[in-house]
Scaffold this motif. Sequence first.
Motif, PDB file in Angstrom:
ATOM      1  N   LEU A 104       0.762  -1.118  -0.047  1.00 48.58           N
ATOM      2  CA  LEU A 104      -0.072  -0.061   0.220  1.00 48.58           C
ATOM      3  C   LEU A 104       0.912   1.191   0.000  1.00 48.58           C
ATOM      4  O   LEU A 104       1.849   1.133   0.726  1.00 48.58           O
ATOM      5  N   PRO A 105       0.502   2.279  -0.905  1.00 49.54           N
ATOM      6  CA  PRO A 105       1.334   3.558  -0.691  1.00 49.54           C
ATOM      7  C   PRO A 105       1.080   4.201   0.840  1.00 49.54           C
ATOM      8  O   PRO A 105       0.116   3.952   1.174  1.00 49.54           O
ATOM      9  N   SER A 106       2.003   4.951   1.162  1.00 49.69           N
ATOM     10  CA  SER A 106       1.895   5.346   2.768  1.00 49.69           C
ATOM     11  C   SER A 106       0.678   6.365   2.648  1.00 49.69           C
ATOM     12  O   SER A 106       0.178   6.216   3.877  1.00 49.69           O
ATOM     13  N   SER A 107       0.498   6.963   1.904  1.00 50.96           N
ATOM     14  CA  SER A 107      -0.695   7.730   1.895  1.00 50.96           C
ATOM     15  C   SER A 107      -1.847   7.117   1.950  1.00 50.96           C
ATOM     16  O   SER A 107      -2.729   7.634   2.953  1.00 50.96           O
ATOM     17  N   VAL A 108      -2.202   5.931   1.515  1.00 54.25           N
ATOM     18  CA  VAL A 108      -3.348   5.126   1.630  1.00 54.25           C
ATOM     19  C   VAL A 108      -3.175   4.592   2.973  1.00 54.25           C
ATOM     20  O   VAL A 108      -4.527   4.418   3.796  1.00 54.25           O
ATOM     21  N   TYR A 109      -2.278   3.991   3.274  1.00 54.94           N
ATOM     22  CA  TYR A 109      -2.170   3.509   4.706  1.00 54.94           C
ATOM     23  C   TYR A 109      -2.365   4.445   5.709  1.00 54.94           C
ATOM     24  O   TYR A 109      -3.199   4.064   6.697  1.00 54.94           O
ATOM     25  N   ALA A 110      -1.948   5.446   5.723  1.00 55.47           N
ATOM     26  CA  ALA A 110      -2.219   6.697   6.793  1.00 55.47           C
ATOM     27  C   ALA A 110      -3.636   7.035   6.684  1.00 55.47           C
ATOM     28  O   ALA A 110      -4.223   7.263   7.809  1.00 55.47           O
ATOM     29  N   SER A 111      -4.456   6.994   5.577  1.00 53.52           N
ATOM     30  CA  SER A 111      -5.866   7.531   5.424  1.00 53.52           C
ATOM     31  C   SER A 111      -6.516   6.371   5.960  1.00 53.52           C
ATOM     32  O   SER A 111      -7.449   6.581   6.763  1.00 53.52           O
ATOM     33  N   ILE A 112      -6.258   5.304   5.915  1.00 56.52           N
ATOM     34  CA  ILE A 112      -7.207   3.990   6.322  1.00 56.52           C
ATOM     35  C   ILE A 112      -6.711   3.810   7.909  1.00 56.52           C
ATOM     36  O   ILE A 112      -7.752   3.873   8.928  1.00 56.52           O
ATOM     37  N   ILE A 113      -5.686   4.234   8.706  1.00 55.20           N
ATOM     38  CA  ILE A 113      -5.575   4.249   9.982  1.00 55.20           C
ATOM     39  C   ILE A 113      -6.153   5.381  10.508  1.00 55.20           C
ATOM     40  O   ILE A 113      -6.834   5.302  11.640  1.00 55.20           O
ATOM     41  N   THR A 114      -6.026   6.619   9.929  1.00 59.44           N
ATOM     42  CA  THR A 114      -6.857   7.659  10.484  1.00 59.44           C
ATOM     43  C   THR A 114      -8.236   7.728  10.335  1.00 59.44           C
ATOM     44  O   THR A 114      -9.096   7.840  11.380  1.00 59.44           O
ATOM     45  N   LEU A 115      -8.666   6.923   9.299  1.00 62.99           N
ATOM     46  CA  LEU A 115     -10.210   6.527   9.250  1.00 62.99           C
ATOM     47  C   LEU A 115     -10.623   5.720  10.455  1.00 62.99           C
ATOM     48  O   LEU A 115     -11.823   5.947  11.152  1.00 62.99           O
ATOM     49  N   GLY A 116      -9.902   4.750  10.626  1.00 65.40           N
ATOM     50  CA  GLY A 116     -10.079   4.114  12.123  1.00 65.40           C
ATOM     51  C   GLY A 116     -10.273   4.775  13.360  1.00 65.40           C
ATOM     52  O   GLY A 116     -10.849   4.367  13.827  1.00 65.40           O
ATOM     53  N   VAL A 117      -9.237   5.399  13.541  1.00 66.51           N
ATOM     54  CA  VAL A 117      -9.045   6.312  14.518  1.00 66.51           C
ATOM     55  C   VAL A 117     -10.369   6.987  14.712  1.00 66.51           C
ATOM     56  O   VAL A 117     -10.934   7.269  15.814  1.00 66.51           O
ATOM     57  N   ILE A 118     -10.885   7.791  13.639  1.00 64.22           N
ATOM     58  CA  ILE A 118     -11.974   8.484  13.613  1.00 64.22           C
ATOM     59  C   ILE A 118     -13.229   7.446  13.999  1.00 64.22           C
ATOM     60  O   ILE A 118     -13.947   7.729  14.816  1.00 64.22           O
ATOM     61  N   VAL A 119     -13.357   6.466  13.302  1.00 65.95           N
ATOM     62  CA  VAL A 119     -14.341   5.859  13.786  1.00 65.95           C
ATOM     63  C   VAL A 119     -14.354   4.990  15.196  1.00 65.95           C
ATOM     64  O   VAL A 119     -15.413   5.196  15.833  1.00 65.95           O
ATOM     65  N   ILE A 120     -13.245   4.914  15.884  1.00 62.68           N
ATOM     66  CA  ILE A 120     -13.126   4.488  17.084  1.00 62.68           C
ATOM     67  C   ILE A 120     -13.579   5.760  18.143  1.00 62.68           C
ATOM     68  O   ILE A 120     -14.374   5.479  19.008  1.00 62.68           O
ATOM     69  N   GLN A 121     -13.109   6.950  17.574  1.00 65.85           N
ATOM     70  CA  GLN A 121     -13.428   8.191  18.337  1.00 65.85           C
ATOM     71  C   GLN A 121     -15.212   8.265  18.407  1.00 65.85           C
ATOM     72  O   GLN A 121     -15.690   8.542  19.436  1.00 65.85           O
ATOM     73  N   LYS A 122     -15.715   8.020  17.180  1.00 61.97           N
ATOM     74  CA  LYS A 122     -17.150   8.414  16.907  1.00 61.97           C
ATOM     75  C   LYS A 122     -17.872   7.225  17.933  1.00 61.97           C
ATOM     76  O   LYS A 122     -18.930   7.410  18.616  1.00 61.97           O
ATOM     77  N   SER A 123     -17.299   6.079  17.699  1.00 59.19           N
ATOM     78  CA  SER A 123     -17.923   4.789  18.656  1.00 59.19           C
ATOM     79  C   SER A 123     -18.032   5.162  20.061  1.00 59.19           C
ATOM     80  O   SER A 123     -18.834   4.880  20.866  1.00 59.19           O
ATOM     81  N   SER A 124     -16.929   5.675  20.533  1.00 54.33           N
ATOM     82  CA  SER A 124     -16.538   5.873  21.976  1.00 54.33           C
ATOM     83  C   SER A 124     -17.673   7.059  22.580  1.00 54.33           C
ATOM     84  O   SER A 124     -17.908   7.184  23.589  1.00 54.33           O
ATOM     85  N   GLU A 125     -17.888   7.812  21.650  1.00 55.55           N
ATOM     86  CA  GLU A 125     -19.006   8.944  21.761  1.00 55.55           C
ATOM     87  C   GLU A 125     -20.209   8.630  22.315  1.00 55.55           C
ATOM     88  O   GLU A 125     -20.937   9.083  22.914  1.00 55.55           O
ATOM     89  N   GLY A 126     -20.576   7.497  21.381  1.00 51.86           N
ATOM     90  CA  GLY A 126     -21.828   6.943  21.818  1.00 51.86           C
ATOM     91  C   GLY A 126     -22.009   6.261  22.987  1.00 51.86           C
ATOM     92  O   GLY A 126     -23.094   5.910  23.680  1.00 51.86           O
ATOM     93  N   CYS A 127     -20.830   5.946  23.487  1.00 52.93           N
ATOM     94  CA  CYS A 127     -21.013   5.147  24.748  1.00 52.93           C
ATOM     95  C   CYS A 127     -20.935   5.783  25.917  1.00 52.93           C
ATOM     96  O   CYS A 127     -21.289   5.474  27.079  1.00 52.93           O
ATOM     97  N   GLU A 128     -20.524   7.292  25.798  1.00 55.77           N
ATOM     98  CA  GLU A 128     -20.720   8.114  26.954  1.00 55.77           C
ATOM     99  C   GLU A 128     -22.085   8.502  27.270  1.00 55.77           C
ATOM    100  O   GLU A 128     -22.929   8.594  26.752  1.00 55.77           O
TER     101      GLU A 128
END
Length: 170
Positions: A146-170
């Motif tokens: 994977l190109p570094s930019s695509v890999y970084a985008s996938i990881i960033t998207l994962g972090v955002i999804v985790i942040q969003k899912s943790s918002e619903g738990c609070e």
Amino acid sequence: MGGILATVQDKLHGRQWKEKQIRKITDRVFDHIKDDAASRDALTFEEVYISVLCVFNDINKHLPGPHHDPPSKEKLRSLMKEYDVNLDGLLDREEFTKFIRKLTNDTLSTVSLNLIIALVLAPAVALLTKRATEGVPGVGKVVQRLPSSVYASIITLGVIVIQKSSEGCE
């Protein structure tokens, strides 16, 4: 030395920009509520309460992150007494601006921190750890292709999804 000076200037301009934005919001809300109020140039507690609801509505509507509830009426009443410098039971424009700045300080810090984590820290960590995945069977070869930019985008998207899912738990 020039890089340090530029960084300091950017931080100062960022702070000035933030202060200017808060001032615009408070002036707009103050003018809107004052137009509906009597001819005086200050707000009563009920008008301040409505103003706070408007400000928090704008924050929740326009800024990313979890929903932020406005403070209770009791907390607002005690804060209003603290910021009512002339002790007339009303907040003039300057008192109101300081009052709103105090109320929104924690909220804006939380939003800023979430943005820094999602948009700066996550991609940086992703790029630093890409090499560490080389030894992982099956996954390492895919990640390295994977190109570094695509890999970084996938990881960033994962972090955002985790942040969003943790918002619903609070």
